[in-house]
Design a protein around this motif. Sequence first.
Motif, mmCIF file in Angstrom:
data_model
loop_
_atom_site.group_PDB
_atom_site.id
_atom_site.type_symbol
_atom_site.label_atom_id
_atom_site.label_comp_id
_atom_site.label_asym_id
_atom_site.label_seq_id
_atom_site.Cartn_x
_atom_site.Cartn_y
_atom_site.Cartn_z
ATOM 1 N N TRP A 32 0.809 4.172 -2.980
ATOM 2 C CA TRP A 32 0.484 5.584 -2.749
ATOM 3 C C TRP A 32 1.696 6.486 -2.907
ATOM 4 N N GLN A 33 2.886 5.949 -2.692
ATOM 5 C CA GLN A 33 4.105 6.691 -2.987
ATOM 6 C C GLN A 33 4.205 6.966 -4.482
ATOM 7 N N TYR A 71 0.835 -1.208 0.000
ATOM 8 C CA TYR A 71 0.000 0.000 0.000
ATOM 9 C C TYR A 71 0.869 1.256 0.000
ATOM 10 N N LYS A 72 1.900 1.275 0.842
ATOM 11 C CA LYS A 72 2.785 2.450 0.916
ATOM 12 C C LYS A 72 3.445 2.723 -0.433
ATOM 13 N N TYR A 127 -2.781 2.738 -8.279
ATOM 14 C CA TYR A 127 -3.772 2.830 -7.192
ATOM 15 C C TYR A 127 -5.193 2.580 -7.675
ATOM 16 N N ARG A 159 -9.030 5.842 -0.060
ATOM 17 C CA ARG A 159 -8.174 5.411 1.043
ATOM 18 C C ARG A 159 -7.846 6.600 1.931
ATOM 19 N N LYS A 174 1.662 7.172 -6.562
ATOM 20 C CA LYS A 174 0.624 8.113 -6.966
ATOM 21 C C LYS A 174 1.014 9.549 -6.663
ATOM 22 N N PHE A 175 1.512 9.786 -5.459
ATOM 23 C CA PHE A 175 1.748 11.154 -5.015
ATOM 24 C C PHE A 175 3.184 11.640 -5.209
ATOM 25 N N LYS A 216 -5.773 8.108 5.602
ATOM 26 C CA LYS A 216 -4.612 7.907 6.435
ATOM 27 C C LYS A 216 -5.002 7.078 7.650
#
Length: 221
Positions: free
Chosen positions: A51-52, A47-48, A68, A77, A54-55, A79
């Motif tokens: 999202w890493q 998951y980390k 994602y 999702r 994506k952002f 935090k």
Amino acid sequence: MKSINLFSFDLKAQARKKMMIEKFSPELISAQWRKDGTPGVSHETIYKWVWQCKFGNRRDDIQDKRLYLHLKHARRRRKRGNYKDNRGLISHRVSIEKRPKIVNKRKRLGDMEVDLIIGKNHQSGLLVTLDRASLITTIDKINSKKPKNIKRLLMKRLSGNKFIKTITFDNDQALSLHHEIAAELGVKTYFTRPYTSQDKGSIENRNGVIRRFYPKKDGLL
């Protein structure tokens, strides 16, 4: 399990394939690695990474910037620790945090998990139930998310099961008649923390497998 810093290129390639082609959830990917004896990473690490990608703007992550979208809750999702749910309150809702500790041990039959897999039109889909101890899973087709319809299907599915002790639901308004189901079955009902997939990892894994055979994009739901 390895940290995100040791999430190798080969493991990322495997995870990417399983998410995009086989429709596996991060939980199921991690479980499959453990089953195969592969020194993989935890589902939280996956998951980390997703999202890493994506952002972030790292060159190595560019190709996975839209990965994602293959997550079940791709656009929702939250935090960890932020459990505020803006979809509306469910009456008589009891948090999973108050569920008896024995349920976590998976040593008795009758502790059920219930979830919905929603189809392309956001109305049709599948109603999935799972026993935490035996992992016996059932699937029922739904044509409407109206609470009365979901209650009717659940009662039809569960009323003959004399072992049921608890039912843990996802936070969906379609399940808002849970207290009526509880009263009629004589059981206790609980709800997961919003957007916290690990609260119902067993059924999330099952959903990942089911999605392989009923992909939303093909309109099979």
